[in-house]
Write an enzyme that holds these catalytic residues in place. Structure first.
Site, PDB file in Angstrom:
ATOM      1  N   ARG A 245       0.773  -1.110  -0.022  1.00 54.32           N
ATOM      2  CA  ARG A 245       0.001   0.066   0.156  1.00 54.32           C
ATOM      3  C   ARG A 245       0.879   1.260   0.006  1.00 54.32           C
ATOM      4  O   ARG A 245       2.060   1.253   0.044  1.00 54.32           O
ATOM      5  CB  ARG A 245      -0.822  -0.025   1.312  1.00 54.32           C
ATOM      6  CG  ARG A 245      -0.043   0.144   2.535  1.00 54.32           C
ATOM      7  CD  ARG A 245      -1.108   0.368   3.798  1.00 54.32           C
ATOM      8  NE  ARG A 245      -0.039   0.720   4.677  1.00 54.32           N
ATOM      9  CZ  ARG A 245      -0.130   0.212   6.029  1.00 54.32           C
ATOM     10  NH1 ARG A 245      -0.867  -0.762   6.350  1.00 54.32           N
ATOM     11  NH2 ARG A 245       0.452   0.801   7.194  1.00 54.32           N
ATOM     12  N   GLY A 246       0.393   2.500  -0.034  1.00 55.66           N
ATOM     13  CA  GLY A 246       0.745   3.704   0.226  1.00 55.66           C
ATOM     14  C   GLY A 246       1.962   3.725  -0.830  1.00 55.66           C
ATOM     15  O   GLY A 246       1.668   3.545  -1.872  1.00 55.66           O
ATOM     16  N   ILE A 247       2.922   4.586  -0.583  1.00 52.62           N
ATOM     17  CA  ILE A 247       4.168   4.801  -1.388  1.00 52.62           C
ATOM     18  C   ILE A 247       4.461   3.808  -1.914  1.00 52.62           C
ATOM     19  O   ILE A 247       4.985   3.595  -3.219  1.00 52.62           O
ATOM     20  CB  ILE A 247       5.299   5.492  -0.667  1.00 52.62           C
ATOM     21  CG1 ILE A 247       4.759   6.999  -0.018  1.00 52.62           C
ATOM     22  CG2 ILE A 247       6.597   5.630  -1.395  1.00 52.62           C
ATOM     23  CD1 ILE A 247       5.602   7.702   0.814  1.00 52.62           C
ATOM     24  N   ASP A 266       6.162  -7.648   0.985  1.00 54.58           N
ATOM     25  CA  ASP A 266       5.701  -6.830   2.268  1.00 54.58           C
ATOM     26  C   ASP A 266       5.321  -8.099   3.326  1.00 54.58           C
ATOM     27  O   ASP A 266       5.211  -9.121   3.154  1.00 54.58           O
ATOM     28  CB  ASP A 266       4.002  -6.311   2.109  1.00 54.58           C
ATOM     29  CG  ASP A 266       3.872  -4.949   2.782  1.00 54.58           C
ATOM     30  OD1 ASP A 266       3.659  -5.126   4.195  1.00 54.58           O
ATOM     31  OD2 ASP A 266       3.542  -4.009   2.370  1.00 54.58           O
ATOM     32  N   ASP A 289       8.636 -10.685   5.818  1.00 54.52           N
ATOM     33  CA  ASP A 289       8.983  -9.616   6.585  1.00 54.52           C
ATOM     34  C   ASP A 289      10.497  -8.951   6.502  1.00 54.52           C
ATOM     35  O   ASP A 289      11.272 -10.087   6.373  1.00 54.52           O
ATOM     36  CB  ASP A 289       8.801  -9.855   8.106  1.00 54.52           C
ATOM     37  CG  ASP A 289       8.810  -8.658   9.017  1.00 54.52           C
ATOM     38  OD1 ASP A 289       9.879  -7.928   8.875  1.00 54.52           O
ATOM     39  OD2 ASP A 289       8.118  -8.409  10.016  1.00 54.52           O
ATOM     40  N   ASN A 316      11.750   0.515   0.613  1.00 54.31           N
ATOM     41  CA  ASN A 316      10.639   1.308   0.900  1.00 54.31           C
ATOM     42  C   ASN A 316       9.971   1.051   2.236  1.00 54.31           C
ATOM     43  O   ASN A 316       9.611   2.206   3.016  1.00 54.31           O
ATOM     44  CB  ASN A 316       9.582   1.414  -0.173  1.00 54.31           C
ATOM     45  CG  ASN A 316       8.432   2.005   0.218  1.00 54.31           C
ATOM     46  OD1 ASN A 316       8.085   3.231   0.488  1.00 54.31           O
ATOM     47  ND2 ASN A 316       7.455   1.171   0.623  1.00 54.31           N
ATOM     48  N   GLY A 318       8.993   0.804   5.915  1.00 55.66           N
ATOM     49  CA  GLY A 318       9.079   1.762   7.038  1.00 55.66           C
ATOM     50  C   GLY A 318       7.954   1.992   7.864  1.00 55.66           C
ATOM     51  O   GLY A 318       6.957   1.961   7.662  1.00 55.66           O
ATOM     52  N   LEU A 325      11.796  10.894  23.513  1.00 53.91           N
ATOM     53  CA  LEU A 325      13.060  10.004  23.971  1.00 53.91           C
ATOM     54  C   LEU A 325      13.176   9.632  25.287  1.00 53.91           C
ATOM     55  O   LEU A 325      13.165   8.530  25.932  1.00 53.91           O
ATOM     56  CB  LEU A 325      14.393  10.581  23.692  1.00 53.91           C
ATOM     57  CG  LEU A 325      15.791   9.691  23.968  1.00 53.91           C
ATOM     58  CD1 LEU A 325      15.704   8.375  23.014  1.00 53.91           C
ATOM     59  CD2 LEU A 325      17.010  10.387  23.485  1.00 53.91           C
ATOM     60  N   TYR A 380      12.959   7.271  14.465  1.00 53.61           N
ATOM     61  CA  TYR A 380      12.711   7.470  13.180  1.00 53.61           C
ATOM     62  C   TYR A 380      13.748   8.096  12.321  1.00 53.61           C
ATOM     63  O   TYR A 380      14.483   7.734  11.373  1.00 53.61           O
ATOM     64  CB  TYR A 380      11.527   7.854  12.944  1.00 53.61           C
ATOM     65  CG  TYR A 380      10.807   8.029  11.465  1.00 53.61           C
ATOM     66  CD1 TYR A 380      10.396   6.903  10.927  1.00 53.61           C
ATOM     67  CD2 TYR A 380      10.723   9.092  10.945  1.00 53.61           C
ATOM     68  CE1 TYR A 380       9.934   7.149   9.526  1.00 53.61           C
ATOM     69  CE2 TYR A 380      10.293   9.421   9.470  1.00 53.61           C
ATOM     70  CZ  TYR A 380       9.836   8.222   8.864  1.00 53.61           C
ATOM     71  OH  TYR A 380       9.391   8.433   7.550  1.00 53.61           O
TER      72      TYR A 380
HETATM   73  N1  LIG Z   1       3.826   9.196   4.094  1.00 50.10           N
HETATM   74  C1  LIG Z   1       4.775  10.112   4.390  1.00 50.10           C
HETATM   75  O1  LIG Z   1       4.691  11.340   4.583  1.00 50.10           O
HETATM   76  C2  LIG Z   1       6.276   9.730   4.250  1.00 50.10           C
HETATM   77  C3  LIG Z   1       7.194  10.672   4.534  1.00 50.10           C
HETATM   78  C4  LIG Z   1       8.545  10.563   4.665  1.00 50.10           C
HETATM   79  C5  LIG Z   1       8.903   9.013   4.590  1.00 50.10           C
HETATM   80  N2  LIG Z   1       8.132   8.151   4.247  1.00 50.10           N
HETATM   81  C6  LIG Z   1       8.435   6.690   3.980  1.00 50.10           C
HETATM   82  O2  LIG Z   1       7.981   6.270   3.085  1.00 50.10           O
HETATM   83  C7  LIG Z   1       7.941   4.778   3.143  1.00 50.10           C
HETATM   84  C8  LIG Z   1       6.628   4.374   2.943  1.00 50.10           C
HETATM   85  O3  LIG Z   1       5.812   4.934   3.678  1.00 50.10           O
HETATM   86  P1  LIG Z   1       4.030   5.041   3.716  1.00 50.10           P
HETATM   87  O4  LIG Z   1       3.555   6.260   3.890  1.00 50.10           O
HETATM   88  O5  LIG Z   1       3.690   4.501   2.197  1.00 50.10           O
HETATM   89  O6  LIG Z   1       3.711   4.008   4.926  1.00 50.10           O
HETATM   90  P2  LIG Z   1       2.460   2.873   5.131  1.00 50.10           P
HETATM   91  O7  LIG Z   1       2.427   2.582   6.389  1.00 50.10           O
HETATM   92  O8  LIG Z   1       1.498   3.397   4.148  1.00 50.10           O
HETATM   93  O9  LIG Z   1       3.139   1.621   4.418  1.00 50.10           O
HETATM   94  C9  LIG Z   1       4.440   1.178   4.464  1.00 50.10           C
HETATM   95  C10 LIG Z   1       4.360  -0.371   3.937  1.00 50.10           C
HETATM   96  O10 LIG Z   1       5.633  -0.907   4.652  1.00 50.10           O
HETATM   97  C11 LIG Z   1       5.184  -2.201   5.038  1.00 50.10           C
HETATM   98  N3  LIG Z   1       5.976  -2.557   5.967  1.00 50.10           N
HETATM   99  C12 LIG Z   1       5.987  -2.010   7.546  1.00 50.10           C
HETATM  100  N4  LIG Z   1       6.908  -3.030   8.137  1.00 50.10           N
HETATM  101  C13 LIG Z   1       7.192  -3.903   7.241  1.00 50.10           C
HETATM  102  C14 LIG Z   1       8.221  -5.145   7.338  1.00 50.10           C
HETATM  103  N5  LIG Z   1       8.700  -5.396   8.453  1.00 50.10           N
HETATM  104  N6  LIG Z   1       8.442  -6.151   6.330  1.00 50.10           N
HETATM  105  C15 LIG Z   1       7.788  -5.682   5.278  1.00 50.10           C
HETATM  106  N7  LIG Z   1       7.045  -4.480   4.957  1.00 50.10           N
HETATM  107  C16 LIG Z   1       6.762  -3.787   6.131  1.00 50.10           C
HETATM  108  C17 LIG Z   1       3.824  -2.017   5.545  1.00 50.10           C
HETATM  109  O11 LIG Z   1       2.970  -3.384   5.514  1.00 50.10           O
HETATM  110  C18 LIG Z   1       3.084  -1.355   4.432  1.00 50.10           C
HETATM  111  O12 LIG Z   1       2.681  -1.681   3.418  1.00 50.10           O
HETATM  112  C19 LIG Z   1       8.261   4.670   4.622  1.00 50.10           C
HETATM  113  O13 LIG Z   1       9.879   4.139   4.557  1.00 50.10           O
HETATM  114  C20 LIG Z   1       8.211   5.948   5.218  1.00 50.10           C
HETATM  115  O14 LIG Z   1       9.127   5.886   6.397  1.00 50.10           O
HETATM  116  C21 LIG Z   1       6.895   8.493   4.184  1.00 50.10           C
END
Ligand SMILES: NC(=O)c1ccc[n+]([C@@H]2O[C@H](COP(=O)([O-])OP(=O)(O)OC[C@H]3O[C@@H](n4cnc5c(N)ncnc54)[C@H](O)[C@@H]3O)[C@@H](O)[C@H]2O)c1
Length: 474
Positions: A245-247, A266, A289, A316, A318, A325, A380
């Site tokens: 999903r997402g990015i 994923d 994972d 990707n 995350g 802290l 983070y």
């Molecule tokens: N959304 C933002 O504004 C934003 C900003 C800066 C950076 N990011 C970075 O972009 C990346 C994607 O973020 P997003 O917003 O799409 O997040 P999201 O939570 O929508 O998607 C993250 C995806 O990573 C998968 N994931 C999490 N842990 C995992 C694991 N241990 N093994 C395999 N898959 C795993 C999740 O299941 C999910 O599908 C991340 O690295 C995040 O830190 C996002």
């Protein structure tokens, strides 16, 4: 997550209300609806100017010709002779800019590689100052400078860095109508690799990238310049972690749009969503994972047996687990460090043994939170800054093997991650940037795809912020 304010102000009623109340009206950004064309600037005008001592104009003109642009020039400008001389050498046809009532060309490229001292900088002022009132929405400005280290005098080094301030401020000024300004810091060896970065920065693929500085240099051993720009990833195999999903899902889709076969990874709990994302792009889902002790081993063997290896690896996946802290438990610390950073190092180490094809490209997702830092995000931000350091440290090692690595640092992007933010923080995150809106996952995916493709052959070890010039960490 919907940005209702953006939708409202883009209706004619909403625009009137916002303007009556003096509220910001975010511009409508033009994004790519299809993949790169063979010649992405065919049928488009590009205004080219240079300073009188510029040294990359021939390369700029050759690149714009390859992109299919119609080149316009300003005969009255101080650097015109340099442009004309370069055009003679490259056999590029020049057209005079239209009259003073005409809208300016939607692409402006200024070769400032010879700028030295304050007199040199004045030539940049002269070109832009009189044209800004006539900029069309979504205009793309690209300024070229030599890397300060390549400058042959103190004046040249001073002006080269002066240009970064100029471009960052220009980007803040022209963002109101969706226009962007970015600076390419080109080393002499980078001249040969300019067409790809120009394709990205002059097109709709970089809609949410503005106010940024990207270094372009030599390509890794064995890299071949693309003959054309469409389907540049045809025949390539790309791994994307966190692809359900997402990015990550958008990255998978845009890589596939440019011709790649995608292996999406994923967590096992997301297997259903992963399958739904992979099916329309004929991708392969791998429920694994990234922190599993055998993640690298399983991925390498899957890649080897099914495809003979991967050409592109996008890290990707995350998570955020925010806590001040003083309140952070070791579990929250470890979880974020393991997923966002540890897994990248472990998986890459294993893939480097086997599981990659020659010329592989790595792209890691960082965050502007890793650059500016945020209260409550020590875990983070440590990982996201770590990713930047990792790309820098790995680049020379990989270049020797004909490979490259870069990072993308997203700003505020509309996804589930940001939908979970408190409402006030979310609204601030969206608006405090030059384009007054959040990005969409496609914006990150376009930058990742640029780095994964031969268009970015001359870029290695860099981090590109895709954040609409968010003021955080700027
Ligand atoms: N959304 C933002 O504004 C934003 C900003 C800066 C950076 N990011 C970075 O972009 C990346 C994607 O973020 P997003 O917003 O799409 O997040 P999201 O939570 O929508 O998607 C993250 C995806 O990573 C998968 N994931 C999490 N842990 C995992 C694991 N241990 N093994 C395999 N898959 C795993 C999740 O299941 C999910 O599908 C991340 O690295 C995040 O830190 C996002």
């Amino acid at each position: 997550m919907l940005d209702r304010y953006l939708d409202f102000t883009q209706s004619s009623f909403g625009k009137q209300v916002a303007s009556a109340l003096g509220l910001p009206t975010p511009p409508r950004l033009e994004r790519a609806e299809v993949g790169y064309a063979t010649m992405p600037l065919a049928g488009k005008k590009a205004l080219v100017a240079a300073d009188a001592s510029a040294t990359a104009t021939g390369a700029v003109l050759a690149a714009l010709q390859q992109l299919g642009a119609t080149v316009q020039v300003v005969p009255g400008h101080a650097g015109f002779a340099a442009v004309k001389a370069a055009a003679l050498n490259t056999a590029v046809e020049l057209h005079s800019e239209g009259g003073e009532t005409e809208v300016i060309a939607p692409v402006i490229v200024f070769d400032a590689t010879g700028v030295a001292g304050t007199k040199g900088l004045k030539q940049v002022y002269e070109l832009f100052q009189s044209r800004l009132r006539r900029l069309a929405p979504n205009t793309r400005v690209v300024v070229l400078a030599r890397a300060a280290a390549d400058a042959n005098s103190v004046e040249a080094a001073t002006a080269a860095i002066g240009l970064t301030g100029f471009v960052r401020s220009l980007a803040k000024e022209i963002g109101k109508n969706g226009s962007t300004a970015n600076l390419l810091q080109v080393s002499k060896a980078g001249d040969a690799w300019l067409a790809g970065p120009l394709a990205f920065f002059t097109g709709p693929n970089s809609a949410y990238v503005t106010g940024q500085v990207l270094a372009v240099g030599d390509a890794p051993k064995g890299a071949v310049a693309p003959a054309h720009f469409n389907q540049s990833l045809a025949g390539k195999v790309a791994v994307v972690t966190g692809a359900a999903r997402g990015i990550g899902a958008a990255i998978a889709q845009i890589l596939a749009r440019e011709g790649a076969t995608v292996v999406g990874m994923d967590r096992p709990a997301e297997e259903g969503a992963l399958g739904a994302t992979m099916a329309p792009i004929n991708g392969v889902g791998l429920a694994l994972d990234v922190t599993a002790p055998d993640a690298g081993e399983r991925l390498a063997s899957e890649l080897k047996t099914r495809f003979g290896g991967a050409d592109i690896v996008v890290h990707n996946a995350g998570v955020t687990r925010d806590k001040m802290l003083r309140n952070m438990t070791p579990q929250l610390w470890d979880m974020v460090l393991d997923i966002n950073l540890g897994a990248i190092l472990n998986i890459n180490e294993r893939l480097m043994q086997s599981g990659l094809k020659p010329g592989a490209r790595f792209v890691c997702i960082s965050s502007i939170g890793g650059i500016g830092g945020n209260a409550g995000q020590t875990n983070y931000a440590a990982t996201k800054a770590g990713v930047i350091g990792y790309a820098e440290a790995m680049a020379p090692i990989l270049a020797k093997k004909g490979m490259a690595i870069n990072a993308v640092a997203p700003g505020f992007i509309e996804t589930q991650m940001t939908a979970m933010m408190p409402a006030v923080n979310r609204e601030v995150g969206r608006r405090v940037n030059s384009l007054a809106q959040g990005g969409v996952p496609q914006d990150i995916a376009e930058a990742v795809t640029f780095f994964a493709s031969p268009l970015a052959n001359g870029v290695n070890g860099r981090t590109l912020r895709v954040c609409g010039q968010n003021w955080l960490g700027a």
